[in-house]
Write an enzyme that holds these catalytic residues in place. Structure first.
Site, PDB file in Angstrom:
ATOM      1  N   CYS A 381      23.469  35.663  25.801  1.00  0.00           N
ATOM      2  CA  CYS A 381      24.284  36.608  25.473  1.00  0.00           C
ATOM      3  C   CYS A 381      23.443  37.447  24.558  1.00  0.00           C
ATOM      4  CB  CYS A 381      25.648  36.309  24.777  1.00  0.00           C
ATOM      5  SG  CYS A 381      26.820  37.837  24.881  1.00  0.00           S
ATOM      6  N   HIS A 506      28.148  33.001  28.482  1.00  0.00           N
ATOM      7  CA  HIS A 506      28.049  31.699  27.774  1.00  0.00           C
ATOM      8  C   HIS A 506      28.151  30.479  28.372  1.00  0.00           C
ATOM      9  CE1 HIS A 506      28.207  33.838  23.748  1.00  0.00           C
ATOM     10  NE2 HIS A 506      28.806  34.725  24.511  1.00  0.00           N
ATOM     11  N   GLU A 508      27.544  27.793  27.521  1.00  0.00           N
ATOM     12  CA  GLU A 508      27.912  26.632  26.732  1.00  0.00           C
ATOM     13  C   GLU A 508      29.215  26.070  26.965  1.00  0.00           C
ATOM     14  OE1 GLU A 508      27.063  29.555  25.762  1.00  0.00           O
ATOM     15  OE2 GLU A 508      27.995  29.966  23.758  1.00  0.00           O
TER      16      GLU A 508
HETATM   17  N1  GLN Z   1      26.781  41.653  20.188  1.00  0.00           N
HETATM   18  C1  GLN Z   1      26.561  41.349  21.519  1.00  0.00           C
HETATM   19  C2  GLN Z   1      27.631  42.530  22.338  1.00  0.00           C
HETATM   20  O1  GLN Z   1      28.592  42.457  21.931  1.00  0.00           O
HETATM   21  C3  GLN Z   1      26.502  39.895  22.128  1.00  0.00           C
HETATM   22  C4  GLN Z   1      27.657  39.419  21.883  1.00  0.00           C
HETATM   23  C5  GLN Z   1      27.425  37.589  21.882  1.00  0.00           C
HETATM   24  O2  GLN Z   1      26.316  37.263  21.860  1.00  0.00           O
HETATM   25  N2  GLN Z   1      28.576  36.908  22.262  1.00  0.00           N
HETATM   26  O3  GLN Z   1      27.492  42.581  23.523  1.00  0.00           O
END
Ligand code: GLN
Length: 533
Positions: A381, A506, A508
């Site tokens: 992410c 994600h 995970e």
């Molecule tokens: N801050 C970034 C976004 O909003 C990544 C978010 C995250 O890593 N969950 O896209």
């Protein structure tokens, strides 16, 4: 007909009630039942989505896009079922629903009260989860400790469920602390007695008591708990500290916890097959060699902020017979002049998700180190976004490339998701939950997943800016996973590198014992290979 198990906690918080609750779920599922789990959280936040990771640990995301308590991650990893938004209900959410109904005139001008309006709303959440999940058994954990002011409406609601659904269909499990007093070499049952008395004062008699202890308990102590807490001896279970949380279902199995539950709920359990679970715990014990992975993140003082990332690394490690040790590096502490020193000798770098500018430049330096030194890298992410910015700046020579998350920038290689508006309310406006990525044939991603498409879970507001796709591609980055409906980049790779992959989603959240997510599995394998060379 669905059966209901409610789990409460006594004496202190932090007893591992979530692990206990999940372990009961494991045993019932291994006995052939369909299980659904729920957690009621007594705080007033509407969901954990906007809570600080320092206070609350990670926000776990369900496939249907619920932003939930990290206990849900344990639930899913233990019972291996996809849970839903209905699995995590806070007091704030309940109150919000009731107040909205009141504003819409749904109570016909009656006085709106905790009992019955709040309690009815809580019961509805239990019954609706039962209906929608079609589960044989619903296990609901009540957050907090019995006696807390906040949890009272939940306690009253579950008391009513028992009246409405009957004794043979509803049971209460109370997980309580039995402290050991070293000076007198005694385990003390009094706190548990008091906590059960407190429960009784709310009209709830527990059917099963789980005694959480640091020391093994002798029979006398168990008999005392049974006698003074009105519980049959075979329904007093012991949960000693375990070497790993994954041993807890086996400890409960040894005490026939599933048979106690089945008897109380009038359930027939033909056979309980825990061979898969045994396999996994054996893998844990057989994993001797150690690999070290450096995790460069913002909230490293509180590892719970990365709970699912940690568990995914461990699970992938066990699958490959190694113990993963995580070396935490605080992203704000990484500078140009100390970066090589901090990362020297590393054989795997992971940059996880995050929000906000603080530490972003440190993450970029870590990505650059991994890329230039050909060290296995996994970005998640925000970690993918850092990898894109790094590549744009240092390989494509757009010096001022950045993410527009931190304000206006001449080269927003990471930009707000098309259609999202910066001024929207904070809660619940992210791109959340499952979306499909189509994988590029022949890419590392396709090789790891062994599939053409994958569904993975998201939680972000910014995305890769397609205006820069061609430039980055011409410089050697590939875009190996795409959400086709919106042509949105989901995975990036650098094919000339030994192992460099990052995802906007994600991974995970979908690792389970014996089934690590393929990105984690591939990453851990790459680190092992690198070490061997
Ligand atoms: N801050 C970034 C976004 O909003 C990544 C978010 C995250 O890593 N969950 O896209």
């Amino acid at each position: 007909m669905t059966k209901y198990i409610f789990v409460t906690g006594g004496v202190v918080s932090g007893l591992g009630k979530g692990i206990m609750t999940s372990s009961i779920g494991v045993l019932l599922k291994a006995s052939g039942l369909k299980i659904f789990m729920q957690k009621f959280d007594p705080y007033l936040n509407v969901d954990p989505g906007t809570m600080s990771p320092y206070q609350h640990g990670e926000v776990y995301v369900t496939a249907d896009g619920g932003e939930t308590d990290l206990d849900l991650g344990h639930y899913e990893r233990f019972i291996d079922e996809n849970l839903t938004k209905e699995s995590n209900i806070t007091s704030g959410f309940i109150y919000k629903n009731v107040i909205e109904k009141e504003r819409h005139g749904e109570y016909d001008g009656r006085t709106v009260q905790v009992v019955p309006h709040i309690t009815n709303e809580i019961k509805n959440k239990v019954y609706s989860a039962a209906k929608n999940s079609q589960a044989d058994v619903i296990i609901t954990e009540i957050g907090g400790t019995v006696g807390d002011i906040e949890s009272l409406p939940f306690i009253e609601a579950i008391r009513q469920v028992r009246i409405e659904k009957g004794r043979k269909n509803v049971i209460f499990i109370h997980v309580s602390l039995v402290p050991y007093i070293a000076a007198s070499k005694e385990s003390k049952t009094k706190p548990t007695q008091h906590s059960v008395r407190e429960l009784l004062s709310f009209g709830i008699q527990p059917d099963i008591i789980v005694a959480r202890t640091e020391q093994p308990l002798d029979k006398n102590v168990l008999a005392k708990i049974a006698l003074f807490c009105n519980v049959e001896l075979q329904n007093v279970l012991v949960a000693n500290d375990a070497k790993t949380i994954y041993e807890v279902p086996l400890h409960m199995y040894e005490q026939n916890a599933q048979l106690s539950v089945a008897k109380l709920l009038n359930l027939k359990l033909p056979r309980t097959d825990i061979s898969q679970w045994n396999r996994f715990v054996n893998q844990i014990h057989n994993s001797q060699a150690e690999i070290v992975i450096k995790l460069v993140g913002k909230y490293v003082e509180l590892p719970d902020a990365y709970l699912s990332v940690m568990e995914s690394l461990y699970i992938a490690g066990y699958e490959n017979n190694v113990k993963v040790k995580i070396d935490w590096i605080k992203a704000d502490d990484v500078y140009e002049d100390n970066c090589s020193e901090l990362l020297a000798g590393v054989s795997g770098i992971l940059v996880p998700g995050g929000f906000g500018e603080r530490g972003f430049e440190g993450k970029i330096l870590a990505v650059q180190y991994a890329r230039e030194h050909n060290i296995p890298f996994l970005g998640i992410c925000f970690g993918m976004q850092a990898a894109v910015v790094e590549f744009a700046r240092n390989v494509c020579k757009i010096q001022d490339a950045n993410s527009s998350e931190f304000g206006e920038t001449p080269h927003p290689v990471i930009d707000l998701i098309r259609g999202k508006n910066k001024d929207e309310a904070r809660g619940g406006t992210l791109r959340l939950g499952n979306y499909k990525a189509t994988l590029l044939k022949g890419s590392l991603a396709a090789q790891l997943y062994q599939q053409d498409e994958v569904w993975e879970r998201h939680r972000h507001r910014y995305e890769f800016n397609n205006d820069y796709r061609k430039l980055l591609q011409d410089n050697g980055m590939i875009f190996s996973g795409i959400y086709q409906e919106k042509d949105l980049v989901e995975i990036i790779e650098i094919p000339s590198h030994r192992f460099f992959i990052a995802s906007q989603y994600h991974p995970e959240f979908t690792s389970r014992p014996n089934k690590p997510n393929p990105l984690f599995n591939g990453f851990v394998k790459a680190v092992i290979d690198y070490n061997n060379k």
